[in-house]
Design a protein around this motif. Structure first.
Motif, PDB file in Angstrom:
ATOM      1  N   THR A 202      40.577  35.169  48.937  1.00  0.00           N
ATOM      2  CA  THR A 202      38.820  33.517  49.077  1.00  0.00           C
ATOM      3  C   THR A 202      38.175  33.636  47.207  1.00  0.00           C
ATOM      4  N   GLU A 203      37.163  32.877  47.663  1.00  0.00           N
ATOM      5  CA  GLU A 203      37.101  32.360  46.126  1.00  0.00           C
ATOM      6  C   GLU A 203      36.332  33.711  44.973  1.00  0.00           C
ATOM      7  N   THR A 204      35.366  34.341  46.063  1.00  0.00           N
ATOM      8  CA  THR A 204      34.542  34.977  45.373  1.00  0.00           C
ATOM      9  C   THR A 204      35.855  36.243  45.287  1.00  0.00           C
ATOM     10  N   THR A 205      36.996  36.510  45.328  1.00  0.00           N
ATOM     11  CA  THR A 205      37.871  37.366  45.812  1.00  0.00           C
ATOM     12  C   THR A 205      37.922  37.665  43.430  1.00  0.00           C
ATOM     13  N   PRO A 206      38.189  38.672  43.245  1.00  0.00           N
ATOM     14  CA  PRO A 206      38.002  38.732  42.024  1.00  0.00           C
ATOM     15  C   PRO A 206      39.813  39.456  41.285  1.00  0.00           C
ATOM     16  N   ALA A 207      39.755  37.943  40.507  1.00  0.00           N
ATOM     17  CA  ALA A 207      41.150  38.585  40.135  1.00  0.00           C
ATOM     18  C   ALA A 207      41.900  39.321  40.034  1.00  0.00           C
ATOM     19  N   HIS A 208      41.934  40.203  38.976  1.00  0.00           N
ATOM     20  CA  HIS A 208      42.093  41.767  39.055  1.00  0.00           C
ATOM     21  C   HIS A 208      42.698  42.488  40.375  1.00  0.00           C
ATOM     22  N   LEU A 209      41.864  41.620  41.481  1.00  0.00           N
ATOM     23  CA  LEU A 209      41.742  43.070  42.752  1.00  0.00           C
ATOM     24  C   LEU A 209      42.570  42.049  43.665  1.00  0.00           C
ATOM     25  N   LYS A 210      43.150  40.654  43.130  1.00  0.00           N
ATOM     26  CA  LYS A 210      44.393  40.365  44.473  1.00  0.00           C
ATOM     27  C   LYS A 210      45.523  40.382  44.314  1.00  0.00           C
TER      28      LYS A 210
END
Length: 1046
Positions: free
Chosen positions: A73-81
């Protein structure tokens, strides 16, 4: 981190030293999102040489990571994708991993697979079905088992999807003939593995028919083999070897789970698609149902009857869930005339040997009562549990028969009467109290039908005297509870002997003192409807403190919202009688609420791992807390006329408000905002304590309550209205209010309902703080014109009207500055167009008064300061004023009618007379046959169409109307006239629009003749006469006001 280091971290999560565990868990948290970590976890899970507890820890970590981060989602931190590379590798290996995993790990991996499929299938997982097909074609049963799981999980994705069913049709065509053949080969086996596979096969079928039945499945080429397989499972004796002796464990055995799913498939086919009486005239399943009810449903009924025959003879055990499903099926069989003709010869036997035994108090009931009385009460009160309760299914079957088939009604009453008479006649040592309980349950279930027939209702008083009243003092606690429940069920029964009403009340009061919790709760619930008896109402008053004390004590023992509902009604009915100890009661309610909430917050940690029972418990607590909140709110409103008590109640309630908002208990926000509204509205003032609450509301709004603006608004309006002195002088408070307005108007998360609340708060600020919030005039206009400016930005009439009214309030607040701001921003022409084209939609009293005062404010502006658009259309301003005055008396008359309807301002005597008339009419409507109650029994040769069918038919007819233009007109007309808000108060209530108009109009005539002449140059003789009448009305109103003040 290398795979060995990761292995050691998973190993450390099982160490007895808590410090080692916590460090390992924190390190694993840090690794989330690191590329390769999930693939290494998969490797550890699949390594047969790894320790089982390490593999299990890795599988839980793997499951949680996929559930949280697979869908971005838009709120998913980039480092956790999760990277696409890792995703592809996981999808390529997940089924192979599933095949090699032991059961304890397989459960976690199935969840992973479901998450992936719900997000990626079919577009991002194109080869999945081919892989599943290869698994199912294997000669290895374990591989086939994994293939079935894989098929089940992809079908689960479509279980509740009505649209986009093409993949389901493809799967049915591709796999269902094969898995039916697999099932047919397994049905003769007695192994547990065969039962597990059959269960999955049946679940696959059920998932596809949950909301639709495909054409392929309607075809006899599919229906016959599948139906045969289901019936074979129904009739198959469960292999005795290795079965647990504990009934709860037995129900969980794979064979009984498989049986349950076979029953569920057969029930779904008949109840949803195969019963003609359950379908609308437009249903696409009509032809299928006609064939099904003729050729297949009789076979299902025959198989079910055979199972019940074995169960009655104690030659076979049936699980509670299966008994429930059979009861559900029997209930539907009552409705279709063809199936009823097959069931009718068995109806008396079914009532006597299938229904009645399930209604009697059982050994299991007694064990639960003794071991866990709280859970016993929940099992009797919780309506959600009724859906899987066999006794509830039996009651529903019985009452449906009794309601629609006359002979069944008489059979039930005859059996109940026989059992009761047998109990009375038997010597004490041979009396069976469990059977008597079952008989009373039967009669209680038929209460609505009995009370609608005067001849039967008249027979009930002797039944109570002979069979119910004696059980209030029974040695058996469950019969004492049943006596209380009977009073509740027959609360609308009018006893001819006043002594019997007194006996009933006295008996309930005695049982409120019972030592058994289930008896006390049942007595408390039965007291509530007794209030309708005038004699009981008066008799209760001396006992109110005791009753409320007992209700609170029970609420502290058991979290059920129904007890709070009883308290709420007592508070509402006996407000003045409770006033002397209202503060004590409020403090007790507060303590109960805080105890429930503390329990809720304790259980909030680790919510992902909550069991179903823990989630149910949390839901019970939330509902109980909501009920207590509602009671506290009712207490405040009921004591509105006692300010000294209100102040003490407010202080007592502060911890409730603070705890809820500070802990962000969002499920309780609605109730807490109602409490704040009640406190501030009833006091008509804002105390220092409540100003502290205001700051907490603002903080909560910014952190967790953005979505609750609609619920917050009444409280915020009270703060501005009753705390205007503080708002007018405190810039910090003004800033917080405007910040909330701005946030609501700008947030992409919110809709027009919330923005309506934002507009209303703007209006409250401008009306209550005239001359003190100048700096917010331009920003408020800017927010509103974000929506009023573009032609198509606003979708609903309510938002359009409310947005226009914000500008009207700005004009009333400061017409010169507002007109200048409109002109500077190029909004003047757009606003005037929108305003005057929507004049007829200003239908409420407040709308019309506001429109009049805003237009009068424009008249007060010197002509040289007017925008060109207004100068050229100057006469239109007067026309607008006159138009609003024409509609004002109509709006006022409608408001008065609504006030009468809500008994606002009416005297008690009138209320009593209206209530008496209403009660008489209601009694007439519910009286016996001779008073016109429609007979519901239908001939045995006819189908039964109940209210549910009628409603579905109505919905189908509405859906079939394809007239977009008509629908648009209907939607527009529905909202043309906004509903009057009769409890709405504003400073405009004190403004007499007639006097205001007279003063402005005559002032213009005296001091600015040129402007006056321009304004009136186009008036007709009728308008001139109307203006004179308005001035006369103003003179009369002014004289009346002066006389009142003198």
């Amino acid at each position: 981190m290398d795979i060995q280091g990761l292995y050691q971290l998973f190993q450390a999560t099982f160490q007895p030293d808590p410090n080692v565990r916590i460090q390992a868990e924190l390190k694993l948290k840090e690794l989330e999102g690191t590329q390769g970590t999930l693939l290494q976890s998969m490797h550890i899970i699949g390594a047969q040489e790894s320790e089982i507890h390490v593999r299990q820890a890795a599988s839980i970590y793997f499951k949680n990571a996929v559930r949280r981060y697979w869908f971005e989602t838009e709120t998913t931190p980039a480092h956790l994708k999760i990277s696409d590379t890792d995703k592809d590798a996981i999808k390529a290996n997940i089924l192979q991993l599933l095949a090699s995993a032991p059961p304890v790990i397989r459960t976690q991996l199935i969840t992973v697979l479901g998450t992936i499929l719900s997000n990626d299938f079919p577009a991002k997982f194109p080869g999945y079905l081919n892989t599943v097909q290869n698994l199912l074609q294997s000669q290895d049963p374990k591989t086939v088992f994994v293939g079935l799981i894989a098929l089940k999980e992809v079908l689960r994705v479509y279980k509740f999807k009505l649209d986009d069913r093409e993949p389901v049709d493809e799967i049915i065509a591709m796999f269902f003939p094969a898995i039916q053949q697999i099932g047919a080969g397994l049905i003769s086996s007695d192994s547990t593995e065969a039962a597990e596979m059959l269960k999955i096969i049946f679940k696959c079928y059920h998932y596809t028919i949950q909301i639709d039945l495909s054409e392929r499945q309607r075809d006899s080429a599919s229906l016959v083999p599948w139906g045969t397989l289901f019936l074979q499972m129904v009739e198959k004796p469960v292999p005795a070897e290795g079965l647990p002796t504990d009934f709860e464990e037995l129900e969980k055995h794979p064979w009984w789970k498989a049986k349950r799913w076979a029953y569920q498939c057969l029930n779904r086919l008949y109840i949803r698609y195969g019963n003609p009486t359950a379908l609308t005239s437009e249903s696409k399943f009509k032809a299928f149902a006609k064939t099904f009810v003729a050729n297949f449903a009789p076979n299902i009924l025959s198989a079910y009857l055979k199972q019940i025959e074995l169960w009655v003879a104690k030659q076979a055990w049936l699980s509670p869930r299966v008994l429930c499903l059979i009861g559900n099926f029997f209930e539907e069989c009552v409705k279709d005339k063809n199936i009823w003709s097959l069931m009718k010869p068995h109806s008396e036997t079914l009532v006597t040997h299938f229904v009645f035994p399930q209604l009697c108090f059982t050994a299991a009931d007694e064990a639960l009562w003794v071991d866990d009385p709280v859970e016993y009460v929940h099992s009797r009160i919780d309506k959600l549990e009724d859906f899987t309760s066999p006794s509830t299914a039996a009651v529903n079957f019985m009452t449906t028969m009794a309601r629609y088939r006359q002979n069944a009604f008489m059979q039930v009453l005859s059996l109940a009467n026989t059992v009761l008479q047998k109990y009375n006649d038997a010597p004490a040592e041979t009396k069976d109290p469990r059977e008597k309980d079952g008989a009373l349950v039967m009669i209680g279930a038929l209460a609505p039908l009995i009370l609608r027939k005067k001849s039967l209702a008249a027979m009930m008083e002797p039944v109570f005297v002979a069979h119910v009243f004696p059980e209030f003092k029974s040695q058996y606690p469950f019969l004492r509870a049943r006596a209380c429940e009977m009073i509740n069920q027959f609360s609308d029964l009018d006893f001819t002997d006043p002594n019997n009403v007194a006996i009933a009340f006295a008996s309930l009061m005695d049982r409120l003192r019972d030592n058994e919790l289930p008896v006390k709760v049942t007595a408390a619930l039965a007291l509530r409807p007794m209030i309708r008896h005038e004699a009981v109402l008066e008799a209760m008053k001396p006992h109110l403190q005791f009753i409320m004390h007992e209700l609170l004590a029970m609420t502290n023992q058991i979290d059920v919202d129904t007890l709070a509902e009883v308290m709420d009604e007592f508070v509402e009915v006996f407000a003045q009688d409770l006033a002397p100890f209202a503060v004590q009661l409020c403090e007790q309610l507060r303590d109960t609420f805080l105890r429930i909430c503390e329990d809720m917050t304790k259980g909030a940690d680790g919510v992902d791992d909550l069991s179903d029972s823990a989630i149910d418990e949390a839901s019970d607590k939330t509902m109980a807390a909501m009920g207590v909140l509602k009671t506290m709110g009712t207490l405040i409103i009921s004591l509105e006329s006692t300010p000294e008590v209100l102040n003490q109640l407010e202080i007592a309630l502060l911890p409730v408000i603070q705890f809820t908002l500070q802990n962000a208990l969002i499920d309780l926000f609605d109730g807490v905002f109602e409490i704040i509204d009640s406190c501030t509205f009833s006091a008509k003032a804002i105390s220092a304590n409540m100003w502290g609450v205001f700051e907490l509301i603002y903080k909560t709004f910014k952190e967790s309550a953005l979505d609750f603006m609609e619920e917050m608004f009444p409280s915020l309006d009270n703060y501005v209205s009753y705390g205007k002195d503080v708002v007018s002088t405190n810039e910090n408070v003004q800033h917080m209010i405007f910040d909330m307005i701005e946030t609501v108007m700008k947030s992409d998360r919110l809709g027009e309902n919330d923005r309506v609340s934002g507009c209303k708060l703007s209006e409250s600020l401008l009306l209550n703080c005239r001359g003190h919030v100048d700096k917010y005039l331009a920003p408020i206009l800017g927010l509103v014109f974000e929506y009023l400016g573009p032609a198509d930005r606003i979708q609903t009439v309510e938002f359009r009207i409310q947005a226009i009214e914000v500008v009207m309030n700005c004009l009333y607040y400061n017409p010169s500055v507002t007109l200048r701001l409109l002109e500077e921003n190029g909004w003047t022409q757009r606003f005037l167009t929108v305003w005057f084209t929507n004049l007829e939609k200003f239908s409420r009293v407040h709308d019309k008064k506001l429109s009049i005062v805003a237009l009068c404010s424009i008249l007060s502006v010197p002509v040289e300061q007017l925008p060109a658009a207004l100068q050229s259309g100057w006469p239109q301003v007067l026309n607008g004023i006159l138009s609003n005055f024409e509609g004002l008396p109509i709006a006022q008359a409608k408001r008065k009618e609504m006030e009468k309807m809500y008994n606002i301002g009416s005297d008690d005597e009138d209320d009593g007379e209206e209530d008496d008339e209403g009660q008489t009419a209601l009694e007439a409507a519910l009286a016996g046959d001779e008073d016109g109650v429609e007979e519901e029994w239908v001939d045995d040769e006819e189908d039964v169409f109940d209210e549910g069918h009628e409603y579905l038919e109505y919905l189908a007819q509405q859906a079939s109307k394809s007239r977009p233009a008509d629908r648009e007109d209907d939607e527009e007309s529905e909202y043309d006239e906004l509903e009057e808000e009769i409890y709405f108060e504003s400073p405009l209530d004190e403004v007499d629009p007639y006097v205001l108009f007279r003063n402005v109009f005559t002032g213009l005539q005296q001091h600015n003749l040129a402007s006056y002449n321009e304004l009136t140059k186009a008036t007709t003789s009728e308008q001139q006469e109307f203006i004179m009448n308005l001035i006369k009305t103003a003179d009369a109103n002014a004289a009346k006001a002066a006389a009142t003040q003198a």
